[in-house]
Motif scaffolding. Structure first.
Motif, PDB file in Angstrom:
ATOM      1  N   LYS A   1     -24.431 -45.620  13.715  1.00 22.20           N
ATOM      2  CA  LYS A   1     -24.587 -44.217  13.322  1.00 22.20           C
ATOM      3  C   LYS A   1     -23.581 -43.334  14.054  1.00 22.20           C
ATOM      4  O   LYS A   1     -23.098 -43.687  15.127  1.00 22.20           O
ATOM      5  N   VAL A   2     -23.307 -42.183  13.462  1.00 21.47           N
ATOM      6  CA  VAL A   2     -22.429 -41.187  14.074  1.00 21.47           C
ATOM      7  C   VAL A   2     -23.163 -39.851  14.038  1.00 21.47           C
ATOM      8  O   VAL A   2     -23.601 -39.409  12.965  1.00 21.47           O
ATOM      9  N   PRO A   3     -23.316 -39.176  15.184  1.00 17.61           N
ATOM     10  CA  PRO A   3     -24.073 -37.922  15.214  1.00 17.61           C
ATOM     11  C   PRO A   3     -23.300 -36.759  14.604  1.00 17.61           C
ATOM     12  O   PRO A   3     -22.058 -36.767  14.573  1.00 17.61           O
ATOM     13  N   PRO A   4     -24.007 -35.724  14.138  1.00 14.66           N
ATOM     14  CA  PRO A   4     -23.339 -34.574  13.506  1.00 14.66           C
ATOM     15  C   PRO A   4     -22.416 -33.812  14.443  1.00 14.66           C
ATOM     16  O   PRO A   4     -21.448 -33.198  13.991  1.00 14.66           O
ATOM     17  N   ALA A   5     -22.686 -33.841  15.744  1.00 16.00           N
ATOM     18  CA  ALA A   5     -21.959 -32.990  16.688  1.00 16.00           C
ATOM     19  C   ALA A   5     -20.471 -33.306  16.799  1.00 16.00           C
ATOM     20  O   ALA A   5     -19.706 -32.494  17.333  1.00 16.00           O
ATOM     21  N   VAL A   6     -20.034 -34.453  16.296  1.00 20.09           N
ATOM     22  CA  VAL A   6     -18.614 -34.817  16.431  1.00 20.09           C
ATOM     23  C   VAL A   6     -17.766 -34.256  15.290  1.00 20.09           C
ATOM     24  O   VAL A   6     -16.580 -34.543  15.197  1.00 20.09           O
ATOM     25  N   PHE A   7     -18.388 -33.452  14.422  1.00 19.79           N
ATOM     26  CA  PHE A   7     -17.677 -32.879  13.278  1.00 19.79           C
ATOM     27  C   PHE A   7     -17.608 -31.354  13.368  1.00 19.79           C
ATOM     28  O   PHE A   7     -18.465 -30.709  13.975  1.00 19.79           O
ATOM     29  N   TRP A   8     -16.586 -30.803  12.707  1.00 20.21           N
ATOM     30  CA  TRP A   8     -16.518 -29.369  12.464  1.00 20.21           C
ATOM     31  C   TRP A   8     -16.201 -29.151  10.993  1.00 20.21           C
ATOM     32  O   TRP A   8     -15.225 -29.715  10.503  1.00 20.21           O
ATOM     33  N   PRO A   9     -17.041 -28.390  10.270  1.00 21.91           N
ATOM     34  CA  PRO A   9     -18.323 -27.850  10.722  1.00 21.91           C
ATOM     35  C   PRO A   9     -19.352 -28.958  10.914  1.00 21.91           C
ATOM     36  O   PRO A   9     -19.189 -30.057  10.365  1.00 21.91           O
ATOM     37  N   VAL A  10     -20.390 -28.652  11.671  1.00 18.30           N
ATOM     38  CA  VAL A  10     -21.427 -29.644  11.947  1.00 18.30           C
ATOM     39  C   VAL A  10     -22.273 -29.853  10.681  1.00 18.30           C
ATOM     40  O   VAL A  10     -22.872 -28.900  10.190  1.00 18.30           O
ATOM     41  N   PRO A  11     -22.289 -31.071  10.134  1.00 15.70           N
ATOM     42  CA  PRO A  11     -23.121 -31.310   8.941  1.00 15.70           C
ATOM     43  C   PRO A  11     -24.602 -31.344   9.319  1.00 15.70           C
ATOM     44  O   PRO A  11     -24.941 -31.516  10.494  1.00 15.70           O
ATOM     45  N   ASN A  12     -25.462 -31.187   8.326  1.00 14.57           N
ATOM     46  CA  ASN A  12     -26.905 -31.216   8.616  1.00 14.57           C
ATOM     47  C   ASN A  12     -27.497 -32.603   8.424  1.00 14.57           C
ATOM     48  O   ASN A  12     -28.702 -32.747   8.264  1.00 14.57           O
ATOM     49  N   VAL A  13     -26.649 -33.625   8.439  1.00 10.57           N
ATOM     50  CA  VAL A  13     -27.101 -35.014   8.297  1.00 10.57           C
ATOM     51  C   VAL A  13     -26.346 -35.907   9.279  1.00 10.57           C
ATOM     52  O   VAL A  13     -25.257 -35.552   9.734  1.00 10.57           O
ATOM     53  N   ASP A  14     -26.935 -37.041   9.599  1.00  5.13           N
ATOM     54  CA  ASP A  14     -26.223 -38.057  10.369  1.00  5.13           C
ATOM     55  C   ASP A  14     -25.241 -38.780   9.457  1.00  5.13           C
ATOM     56  O   ASP A  14     -25.377 -38.770   8.230  1.00  5.13           O
ATOM     57  N   SER A  15     -24.256 -39.382  10.074  1.00  8.49           N
ATOM     58  CA  SER A  15     -23.314 -40.219   9.330  1.00  8.49           C
ATOM     59  C   SER A  15     -23.522 -41.677   9.718  1.00  8.49           C
ATOM     60  O   SER A  15     -24.116 -41.977  10.757  1.00  8.49           O
ATOM     61  N   GLY A  16     -23.046 -42.570   8.885  1.00  8.38           N
ATOM     62  CA  GLY A  16     -23.172 -43.998   9.170  1.00  8.38           C
ATOM     63  C   GLY A  16     -21.853 -44.704   8.914  1.00  8.38           C
ATOM     64  O   GLY A  16     -21.066 -44.292   8.046  1.00  8.38           O
TER      65      GLY A  16
END
Length: 295
Positions: A182-197
């Protein structure tokens, strides 16, 4: 800049300089965490001889990680402003930028031919992009893609899972897929409202006995009415429920089974049995562009 990975401050400064704001229409969420970039590049299992294909490079975060790991990088970017700026951010002679829609590219567009797909995919087109590229680029030996966690679960699901469906089976036609974390939302801009995989996949030979269009037509029909038995769900495809039952029995599949319980090899067996018995096996409307189906 080619040696340094981009952090949050660099990403925002670069976007401001280019006058770029992430858009939902293009599914843009820019990755800005160097540790996540290193993790993706390491997990992809790249070799120095690989030719990486990246879709949606955006501001170049992952591209910077890839150019240091492979022989050549092809980056497909639909946004002309971002595509034009990428060679300035990633100053590598072995980078080729393609200003294009990844759903429209063809194998002839790439020299040297890509061997690995490594990408932070735009969430709104992730499944059709993966399937289109696997169909167009037989030289792809595998890849690692980051997608919405829900999509990652579907792509890696096996028969019997509640989320097993069209994307699961169609990816399984080309490759063996597995979850790579999994990849947490905090590593993106803008912060998505879902986790990534992360989804890792390795190319394999497709099941024998039927071609892809025929098999995908069966898959589409089976999951269009996934709660029905295959005898009922495949009636329209086969030319009637009785005809569907005959084909299923010939394929060694219970007419009372449901699509969500079948492997890709069993779907191929159904398509092959239909071809032999000649009952119909009509193509569904989606077969004009089977890679774009995502249920």
């Amino acid at each position: 800049m080619a040696d340094a990975l981009l952090g949050p401050a660099e990403i925002r400064e670069l976007a401001a300089r280019l006058g770029v704001a992430p858009t939902k229409k293009l599914g843009q969420n820019f990755l800005h965490d160097p540790n996540t970039i290193r993790r993706i590049v390491a997990a992809a299992g790249l070799t120095a001889d690989d030719v990486a294909l990246e879709v949606g490079p955006g501001l170049g975060s992952l591209t910077l990680g890839l150019v240091g790991a492979v022989r050549h990088v092809h980056a497909i970017e639909i946004d002309p402003t971002l595509a034009a700026a990428l060679p300035t951010t990633v100053t590598a002679a072995h980078l080729t930028v393609h200003t294009a829609d990844a759903l429209r590219v063809r194998g002839r567009d790439f020299d040297p031919p890509p061997t690995m797909l490594v990408a932070n995919l735009p969430y709104n087109v992730a499944v059709p992009v993966v399937l289109h590229l696997l169909a167009e680029l037989p030289g792809l030996r595998g890849g690692l893609v980051m997608v919405q966690k829900e999509v990652a679960d579907r792509l890696t699901a096996g028969p019997g899972s509640k989320v097993y469906g069209v994307p699961s089976v169609k990816l399984a036609w080309y490759a063996e897929a597995r979850s790579a974390g999994k990849v947490p939302p905090a590593v993106f801009w803008p912060v998505p409202n879902v986790d990534s995989g992360l989804v890792a996949f390795t190319r394999r030979e497709p099941p024998a006995g039927a071609d892809r269009l025929a098999v995908f037509a069966v898959v589409d029909a089976a999951f269009a009415q996934r709660r029905k038995t295959l005898r009922a769900a495949l009636a329209g495809w086969a030319g009637g429920a009785d005809a569907a039952e005959r084909v299923l029995i010939a394929a060694g599949v219970s007419p009372q089974a449901r699509g969500e319980s079948l492997t890709v090899a069993q779907f191929a067996a159904i398509a092959a049995a239909a071809k032999l018995s000649g009952p119909g096996g009509k193509l569904s409307p989606s077969d004009a562009q089977p890679e774009e189906v995502d249920r």
